[in-house]
Design a protein around this motif. Sequence first.
Motif, mmCIF file in Angstrom:
data_model
loop_
_atom_site.group_PDB
_atom_site.id
_atom_site.type_symbol
_atom_site.label_atom_id
_atom_site.label_comp_id
_atom_site.label_asym_id
_atom_site.label_seq_id
_atom_site.Cartn_x
_atom_site.Cartn_y
_atom_site.Cartn_z
ATOM 1 N N ALA A 33 21.347 4.136 15.042
ATOM 2 C CA ALA A 33 20.791 4.587 13.855
ATOM 3 C C ALA A 33 21.626 5.434 13.036
ATOM 4 O O ALA A 33 23.028 5.955 13.798
ATOM 5 C CB ALA A 33 19.666 4.949 13.500
ATOM 6 N N VAL A 34 22.730 4.854 11.975
ATOM 7 C CA VAL A 34 23.063 5.292 11.200
ATOM 8 C C VAL A 34 22.365 6.685 9.794
ATOM 9 O O VAL A 34 20.972 5.629 9.215
ATOM 10 C CB VAL A 34 24.478 5.314 10.324
ATOM 11 N N LEU A 35 23.044 7.353 9.062
ATOM 12 C CA LEU A 35 22.494 8.414 8.500
ATOM 13 C C LEU A 35 23.255 7.581 6.918
ATOM 14 O O LEU A 35 24.833 7.889 6.988
ATOM 15 C CB LEU A 35 22.150 9.581 8.676
ATOM 16 N N VAL A 36 23.074 7.830 5.966
ATOM 17 C CA VAL A 36 23.613 6.969 4.633
ATOM 18 C C VAL A 36 23.234 7.875 3.575
ATOM 19 O O VAL A 36 22.203 8.567 2.971
ATOM 20 C CB VAL A 36 23.160 5.995 4.428
ATOM 21 N N PRO A 37 23.933 9.251 3.560
ATOM 22 C CA PRO A 37 23.222 10.543 3.053
ATOM 23 C C PRO A 37 24.453 10.482 1.696
ATOM 24 O O PRO A 37 25.087 10.466 1.433
ATOM 25 C CB PRO A 37 24.380 11.525 3.818
ATOM 26 N N LEU A 38 22.932 10.457 0.669
ATOM 27 C CA LEU A 38 23.350 10.861 -0.691
ATOM 28 C C LEU A 38 23.441 11.717 -1.072
ATOM 29 O O LEU A 38 22.364 12.282 -1.202
ATOM 30 C CB LEU A 38 23.103 9.407 -1.786
ATOM 31 N N HIS A 39 24.165 12.189 -2.555
ATOM 32 C CA HIS A 39 24.456 13.534 -2.896
ATOM 33 C C HIS A 39 24.629 13.053 -4.392
ATOM 34 O O HIS A 39 25.422 12.518 -4.956
ATOM 35 C CB HIS A 39 24.871 14.466 -2.290
ATOM 36 N N VAL A 40 24.517 14.518 -5.265
ATOM 37 C CA VAL A 40 24.731 14.770 -6.293
ATOM 38 C C VAL A 40 25.824 15.728 -6.453
ATOM 39 O O VAL A 40 25.825 17.017 -6.618
ATOM 40 C CB VAL A 40 23.633 15.018 -7.474
ATOM 41 N N GLU A 41 27.241 14.546 -7.221
ATOM 42 C CA GLU A 41 27.962 16.078 -7.859
ATOM 43 C C GLU A 41 28.519 15.756 -9.249
ATOM 44 O O GLU A 41 29.107 14.688 -8.856
ATOM 45 C CB GLU A 41 29.136 15.843 -6.510
ATOM 46 N N SER A 42 28.808 16.836 -9.487
ATOM 47 C CA SER A 42 29.394 16.413 -11.007
ATOM 48 C C SER A 42 28.931 15.371 -11.974
ATOM 49 O O SER A 42 29.450 14.635 -12.584
ATOM 50 C CB SER A 42 31.411 15.744 -10.724
ATOM 51 N N GLY A 43 27.543 15.352 -11.526
ATOM 52 C CA GLY A 43 26.623 14.235 -12.832
ATOM 53 C C GLY A 43 26.782 12.821 -11.818
ATOM 54 O O GLY A 43 26.363 11.991 -12.427
ATOM 55 N N GLN A 44 27.415 13.221 -10.654
ATOM 56 C CA GLN A 44 26.988 11.288 -10.256
ATOM 57 C C GLN A 44 26.641 11.331 -9.081
ATOM 58 O O GLN A 44 26.831 12.473 -7.932
ATOM 59 C CB GLN A 44 29.146 11.082 -10.177
ATOM 60 N N LEU A 45 25.959 9.903 -8.767
ATOM 61 C CA LEU A 45 25.755 10.341 -7.465
ATOM 62 C C LEU A 45 27.027 9.939 -6.679
ATOM 63 O O LEU A 45 27.632 8.821 -5.984
ATOM 64 C CB LEU A 45 24.801 8.193 -7.292
ATOM 65 N N GLN A 46 27.229 10.488 -5.603
ATOM 66 C CA GLN A 46 28.078 10.392 -4.214
ATOM 67 C C GLN A 46 27.555 9.421 -2.668
ATOM 68 O O GLN A 46 26.664 10.114 -2.232
ATOM 69 C CB GLN A 46 28.805 11.825 -4.080
ATOM 70 N N VAL A 47 28.564 9.282 -1.986
ATOM 71 C CA VAL A 47 27.837 9.498 -0.928
ATOM 72 C C VAL A 47 29.287 9.745 0.256
ATOM 73 O O VAL A 47 30.105 9.688 0.214
ATOM 74 C CB VAL A 47 27.914 6.876 -0.385
ATOM 75 N N LEU A 48 28.247 10.152 0.982
ATOM 76 C CA LEU A 48 29.269 11.313 3.015
ATOM 77 C C LEU A 48 29.243 9.927 3.665
ATOM 78 O O LEU A 48 28.290 9.631 4.207
ATOM 79 C CB LEU A 48 28.075 12.099 2.999
ATOM 80 N N LEU A 49 30.380 10.184 4.292
ATOM 81 C CA LEU A 49 31.476 9.619 4.809
ATOM 82 C C LEU A 49 31.902 10.533 6.177
ATOM 83 O O LEU A 49 32.374 11.406 5.959
ATOM 84 C CB LEU A 49 32.168 8.692 4.304
ATOM 85 N N THR A 50 32.310 9.762 7.070
ATOM 86 C CA THR A 50 32.979 10.135 8.062
ATOM 87 C C THR A 50 34.717 9.525 8.894
ATOM 88 O O THR A 50 34.222 8.370 8.273
ATOM 89 C CB THR A 50 32.596 10.350 9.275
ATOM 90 N N LYS A 51 35.356 10.225 8.507
ATOM 91 C CA LYS A 51 36.651 9.309 9.906
ATOM 92 C C LYS A 51 36.242 9.579 11.404
ATOM 93 O O LYS A 51 36.155 11.258 11.097
ATOM 94 C CB LYS A 51 38.463 9.649 8.674
ATOM 95 N N ARG A 52 36.119 8.852 11.583
ATOM 96 C CA ARG A 52 36.274 9.049 13.379
ATOM 97 C C ARG A 52 37.493 9.450 13.748
ATOM 98 O O ARG A 52 38.572 9.203 13.045
ATOM 99 C CB ARG A 52 35.891 7.706 14.087
ATOM 100 N N SER A 53 37.530 10.444 14.541
ATOM 101 C CA SER A 53 38.608 11.055 15.092
ATOM 102 C C SER A 53 39.083 9.842 15.902
ATOM 103 O O SER A 53 38.953 8.916 16.304
ATOM 104 C CB SER A 53 37.985 12.224 16.537
ATOM 105 N N ASP A 54 40.504 9.963 16.477
ATOM 106 C CA ASP A 54 41.378 9.254 16.830
ATOM 107 C C ASP A 54 41.402 9.367 18.316
ATOM 108 O O ASP A 54 42.441 8.029 19.117
ATOM 109 C CB ASP A 54 42.808 10.292 16.368
ATOM 110 N N GLU A 55 41.071 10.258 18.859
ATOM 111 C CA GLU A 55 41.106 10.224 20.256
ATOM 112 C C GLU A 55 39.341 9.527 20.521
ATOM 113 O O GLU A 55 39.352 9.709 21.802
ATOM 114 C CB GLU A 55 40.633 12.296 20.623
ATOM 115 N N LEU A 56 38.957 9.397 19.874
ATOM 116 C CA LEU A 56 36.952 8.420 20.671
ATOM 117 C C LEU A 56 37.875 7.127 21.132
ATOM 118 O O LEU A 56 38.934 6.377 20.612
ATOM 119 C CB LEU A 56 36.337 8.394 19.277
ATOM 120 N N PRO A 57 37.433 7.124 21.796
ATOM 121 C CA PRO A 57 37.264 5.541 22.776
ATOM 122 C C PRO A 57 37.071 3.942 22.141
ATOM 123 O O PRO A 57 37.698 3.326 22.417
ATOM 124 C CB PRO A 57 36.662 5.766 23.946
#
Length: 199
Positions: A33-57
């Motif tokens: 499962a993953v979480l799709v995190p939404l929030h409002v910033e500066s009046g806009q609906l935003q989606v929070l994302l990550t960039k995975r580490s370069d060290e992961l297999p």
Amino acid sequence: MSEDVHSWIEDVRRRLASPPPQRLPLSEARQAAVLVPLHVESGQLQVLLTKRSDELPHHRSQIAFPGGGREIGEDPWTTALRETEEELALDSRRILRLGQLDEAWTPSGYRIIPCVGAVPAPVEVVPNEQEIAEAFSLPLAEFAEPEKIEDRRVEIDGRERRLRIYHVEGRQVWGLTARVLQNLMIRLGLDSGPDHEDP
């Protein structure tokens, strides 16, 4: 909670509830499962994302949602919230459950249920450096702009498929993350591109 915040939260909940999210046929694929995190910033609906580490297999340096494999006895929400706390130190008790998206598969053998949640402002995260190189938010509306959508024909395992790629604010979002985002955009009535990627 302001009226505007209440309004978008109820709208997203309603759109995710009907029709019910699709589920894949039973299989031996590992559940996740993953979480799709939404929030409002500066009046806009935003989606929070990550960039995975370069060290992961696996899937190193890719843009992704927080998440991972389900442990024994866990439901999708428990997994998504636990993984989000582990990866971003985001307090799961403050995340409001909005609904789920269609179950998706990965070539690496996972079947993934995306859980959509509202994150209160201000969004404060502390990425786990062993897994996450960076956490950032992007305006959801930009994923609906036709000039930022690319549908590329690629060959995977000897079969030609269409791969959705979003080009937003200098970042390329593709693979499972792009498929989940497209499903969200369709649910919200914002998708302006062709249908889903080829199965």
